[in-house]
Design a protein around this motif. Sequence first.
Motif, PDB file in Angstrom:
ATOM      1  N   ALA A  73       0.838  -1.212   0.000  1.00 41.02           N
ATOM      2  CA  ALA A  73       0.000   0.000   0.000  1.00 41.02           C
ATOM      3  C   ALA A  73       0.869   1.255   0.000  1.00 41.02           C
ATOM      4  O   ALA A  73       0.436   2.319   0.444  1.00 41.02           O
ATOM      5  N   MET A  74       2.100   1.165  -0.500  1.00 41.86           N
ATOM      6  CA  MET A  74       3.000   2.330  -0.527  1.00 41.86           C
ATOM      7  C   MET A  74       2.338   3.497  -1.272  1.00 41.86           C
ATOM      8  O   MET A  74       1.591   3.286  -2.240  1.00 41.86           O
ATOM      9  N   GLU A  75       2.636   4.692  -0.810  1.00 44.00           N
ATOM     10  CA  GLU A  75       2.047   5.913  -1.386  1.00 44.00           C
ATOM     11  C   GLU A  75       2.118   5.943  -2.910  1.00 44.00           C
ATOM     12  O   GLU A  75       1.162   6.273  -3.589  1.00 44.00           O
ATOM     13  N   ASP A  76       3.303   5.632  -3.439  1.00 45.87           N
ATOM     14  CA  ASP A  76       3.580   5.884  -4.859  1.00 45.87           C
ATOM     15  C   ASP A  76       3.179   4.751  -5.805  1.00 45.87           C
ATOM     16  O   ASP A  76       3.283   4.911  -7.022  1.00 45.87           O
ATOM     17  N   ALA A  77       2.759   3.600  -5.253  1.00 44.70           N
ATOM     18  CA  ALA A  77       2.307   2.517  -6.155  1.00 44.70           C
ATOM     19  C   ALA A  77       1.160   3.083  -6.979  1.00 44.70           C
ATOM     20  O   ALA A  77       0.448   3.985  -6.539  1.00 44.70           O
ATOM     21  N   ILE A  78       0.997   2.562  -8.179  1.00 46.22           N
ATOM     22  CA  ILE A  78       0.031   3.223  -9.066  1.00 46.22           C
ATOM     23  C   ILE A  78      -1.080   2.278  -9.512  1.00 46.22           C
ATOM     24  O   ILE A  78      -0.839   1.116  -9.824  1.00 46.22           O
ATOM     25  N   LEU A  79      -2.303   2.814  -9.482  1.00 44.94           N
ATOM     26  CA  LEU A  79      -3.466   2.069  -9.963  1.00 44.94           C
ATOM     27  C   LEU A  79      -3.859   2.624 -11.320  1.00 44.94           C
ATOM     28  O   LEU A  79      -3.869   3.841 -11.514  1.00 44.94           O
ATOM     29  N   THR A  80      -4.197   1.730 -12.262  1.00 43.07           N
ATOM     30  CA  THR A  80      -4.784   2.178 -13.538  1.00 43.07           C
ATOM     31  C   THR A  80      -6.065   1.377 -13.758  1.00 43.07           C
ATOM     32  O   THR A  80      -6.185   0.232 -13.329  1.00 43.07           O
ATOM     33  N   GLY A  81      -7.013   2.013 -14.419  1.00 44.05           N
ATOM     34  CA  GLY A  81      -8.304   1.345 -14.542  1.00 44.05           C
ATOM     35  C   GLY A  81      -8.810   1.375 -15.978  1.00 44.05           C
ATOM     36  O   GLY A  81      -8.307   2.126 -16.787  1.00 44.05           O
ATOM     37  N   VAL A  82      -9.772   0.533 -16.270  1.00 43.76           N
ATOM     38  CA  VAL A  82     -10.389  -0.425 -15.374  1.00 43.76           C
ATOM     39  C   VAL A  82     -10.161  -1.844 -15.890  1.00 43.76           C
ATOM     40  O   VAL A  82      -9.964  -2.050 -17.081  1.00 43.76           O
ATOM     41  N   GLU A  83     -10.210  -2.759 -14.957  1.00 39.77           N
ATOM     42  CA  GLU A  83     -10.050  -4.170 -15.295  1.00 39.77           C
ATOM     43  C   GLU A  83     -11.459  -4.773 -15.259  1.00 39.77           C
ATOM     44  O   GLU A  83     -12.070  -4.861 -14.202  1.00 39.77           O
ATOM     45  N   THR A  84     -12.000  -5.120 -16.410  1.00 40.65           N
ATOM     46  CA  THR A  84     -13.386  -5.607 -16.469  1.00 40.65           C
ATOM     47  C   THR A  84     -13.500  -6.978 -17.131  1.00 40.65           C
ATOM     48  O   THR A  84     -14.548  -7.595 -17.086  1.00 40.65           O
ATOM     49  N   ARG A  85     -12.399  -7.420 -17.793  1.00 39.80           N
ATOM     50  CA  ARG A  85     -12.525  -8.663 -18.580  1.00 39.80           C
ATOM     51  C   ARG A  85     -11.748  -9.796 -17.914  1.00 39.80           C
ATOM     52  O   ARG A  85     -10.906 -10.441 -18.542  1.00 39.80           O
ATOM     53  N   THR A  86     -12.005  -9.978 -16.619  1.00 37.85           N
ATOM     54  CA  THR A  86     -11.294 -11.032 -15.881  1.00 37.85           C
ATOM     55  C   THR A  86     -11.750 -12.402 -16.336  1.00 37.85           C
ATOM     56  O   THR A  86     -10.973 -13.352 -16.348  1.00 37.85           O
ATOM     57  N   SER A  87     -13.036 -12.521 -16.652  1.00 39.73           N
ATOM     58  CA  SER A  87     -13.546 -13.773 -17.234  1.00 39.73           C
ATOM     59  C   SER A  87     -14.858 -13.442 -17.927  1.00 39.73           C
ATOM     60  O   SER A  87     -15.331 -12.302 -17.865  1.00 39.73           O
ATOM     61  N   SER A  88     -15.453 -14.429 -18.557  1.00 39.85           N
ATOM     62  CA  SER A  88     -16.655 -14.158 -19.342  1.00 39.85           C
ATOM     63  C   SER A  88     -17.831 -13.801 -18.432  1.00 39.85           C
ATOM     64  O   SER A  88     -18.035 -14.439 -17.400  1.00 39.85           O
ATOM     65  N   PRO A  89     -18.627 -12.790 -18.815  1.00 39.92           N
ATOM     66  CA  PRO A  89     -19.816 -12.478 -18.015  1.00 39.92           C
ATOM     67  C   PRO A  89     -21.000 -13.384 -18.342  1.00 39.92           C
ATOM     68  O   PRO A  89     -22.088 -13.180 -17.812  1.00 39.92           O
ATOM     69  N   ILE A  90     -20.804 -14.344 -19.249  1.00 40.44           N
ATOM     70  CA  ILE A  90     -21.906 -15.240 -19.623  1.00 40.44           C
ATOM     71  C   ILE A  90     -21.442 -16.697 -19.667  1.00 40.44           C
ATOM     72  O   ILE A  90     -20.240 -16.972 -19.725  1.00 40.44           O
ATOM     73  N   ARG A  91     -22.432 -17.597 -19.655  1.00 43.76           N
ATOM     74  CA  ARG A  91     -22.129 -19.003 -19.942  1.00 43.76           C
ATOM     75  C   ARG A  91     -23.094 -19.466 -21.023  1.00 43.76           C
ATOM     76  O   ARG A  91     -24.304 -19.201 -20.939  1.00 43.76           O
ATOM     77  N   ILE A  92     -22.570 -20.124 -22.053  1.00 41.95           N
ATOM     78  CA  ILE A  92     -23.428 -20.723 -23.079  1.00 41.95           C
ATOM     79  C   ILE A  92     -23.500 -22.194 -22.691  1.00 41.95           C
ATOM     80  O   ILE A  92     -22.571 -22.973 -22.954  1.00 41.95           O
ATOM     81  N   LYS A  93     -24.561 -22.526 -21.982  1.00 41.34           N
ATOM     82  CA  LYS A  93     -24.603 -23.835 -21.315  1.00 41.34           C
ATOM     83  C   LYS A  93     -24.592 -24.993 -22.311  1.00 41.34           C
ATOM     84  O   LYS A  93     -25.241 -24.916 -23.353  1.00 41.34           O
ATOM     85  N   ARG A  94     -23.871 -26.022 -21.958  1.00 47.79           N
ATOM     86  CA  ARG A  94     -23.814 -27.193 -22.842  1.00 47.79           C
ATOM     87  C   ARG A  94     -24.132 -28.468 -22.053  1.00 47.79           C
ATOM     88  O   ARG A  94     -24.050 -28.493 -20.822  1.00 47.79           O
ATOM     89  N   LYS A  95     -24.454 -29.528 -22.802  1.00 45.51           N
ATOM     90  CA  LYS A  95     -24.774 -30.817 -22.178  1.00 45.51           C
ATOM     91  C   LYS A  95     -23.486 -31.631 -22.032  1.00 45.51           C
ATOM     92  O   LYS A  95     -22.428 -31.219 -22.482  1.00 45.51           O
TER      93      LYS A  95
END
Length: 426
Positions: free
Chosen positions: A354-376
């Motif tokens: 948590a050092m002062e100068d560490a840097i955050l950039t945004g945004v991270e939204t594609r960590t995994s799929s927001p859907i599932r195409i269900k299969r048998k």
Amino acid sequence: MLARMGFRPIILERGKSVRDRTADTFGFWKKKTDFNPESNAQFGEGGAGTFSDGKLYSQVRDSHHYGRKVLTELVNAGANPEILYINKPHIGTFKLVGVVEKMRATIQSLGGEIRFQSRVVDVAIEHGQVRGVTLASGEFISSDHVVLAVGHSARDTFQMLLERGVYIEAKPFSIGFRVEHPQTLIDRCRFGEQAGHPVLGSADYKLVHHCKNGRSVYSFCMCPGGLVVAAASEPGRLVTNGMSQYSRNERNANSAIVVGITPEDYPGSPLAGIDFQRRLEEQAFALGGSNYEAPGQLVGDFIADRPSTSLGSVRPSYQPGVKLGDLSQSLPNYAIAAICEALPAFDKQIKGFAMEDAILTGVETRTSSPIRIKRKEDGQSINTLGLYPAGEGAGYAGGILSAGIDGVKVAEVVALSLLQNTSIKH
Ligand SMILES: Cc1cc2nc3c(=O)[nH]c(=O)nc-3n(C[C@H](O)[C@H](O)[C@H](O)COP(=O)(O)OP(=O)(O)OC[C@H]3O[C@@H](n4cnc5c(N)ncnc54)[C@H](O)[C@@H]3O)c2cc1C
């Protein structure tokens, strides 16, 4: 796999061949070419993992050791044989490009066909059975067996599938930021006095924190000695991700610090998670100055809830650039509160996190799929025969290795179905 089994698969790829794609993607990052929605970090030969750290580990159950098959194919295509025996193997971006080219040559030599700039825009379904696909060019390709391995960013394809009645459901994913620290800080914490020893290389980490508000925050896709990269695939939207070269010797360590979210956070249609991602990506684009620079903030300022105005000792690696400011509006309040709580908690495990100068950039939204195409069990979509959803976009993988493992499984069931059909006809 299908080509190795003697079939002649046709691979339809919306993007360009990996060399042309590399020129487009790196050109965009270096501000030499415009953003190309069909040729970027997500789309093109090799898929999403081509410009990555090439980490090759996975937590999926793999009782048949398909993972070994995937790693062996990668070695046959030129990856370092050490990936077969070292813990947490990785390939590195530039090596991956050559590996992908060799895999293409193998598929072609076995009778497979690969067509670039061939975006699938429609599927023909008759009485619940797939009959073929239409390309953006208008060409129709007839087939009763279509493997759908489009990755998690093929949002237009998901929309088309929903309109055609293919069963899709929303699934959980995660949102957050990339964080960058000096790699030397991470090395010191993990390796102590031995930090910097050439045998050890660059250290990694994996962190989890369960927050008071019930959310969990965790580090994801940690890239030792790597770079934060622009991973958008749609104009006017901004997404971060990370990559490393094989040597992992860039000055910063980066990882995604993300909060788990579920369909309760984005109720509505099966594609509501995509609308949610898009809103966050549009806000990030605007916060960055609407020119594909990423919005950024120093960790000290983020925790103290004040905008950042100047960089400290950590230089952000994201290209085309970072615009400093206030990230508190870039994610929902519960996510900001959770990340604010998690960063000091992570500092207890890695002193200086948590050092002062560490840097955050945004945004991270594609960590995994927001859907599932269900299969048998037999690999086919639960309501569309002959359609085989596979890999990360279909919700059956979360990384390069697990997507490869899923590909092997799906190739086997497709082959079985093709052989059964043939024997019935005979
Ligand atoms: C920058 C970055 C770094 C990453 N780092 C790692 C890492 O180190 N380790 C790891 O395990 N994972 C990593 N990942 C995630 C990993 O890349 C994915 O999990 C993996 O690539 C998923 O494989 P897939 O085959 O399911 O989909 P993808 O690799 O996304 O492939 C889908 C392909 O389908 C094509 N396509 C999409 N729609 C259509 C259409 N309509 N018609 C024709 N073609 C279409 C796309 O162009 C793409 O080539 C990273 C991802 C990114 C973006």
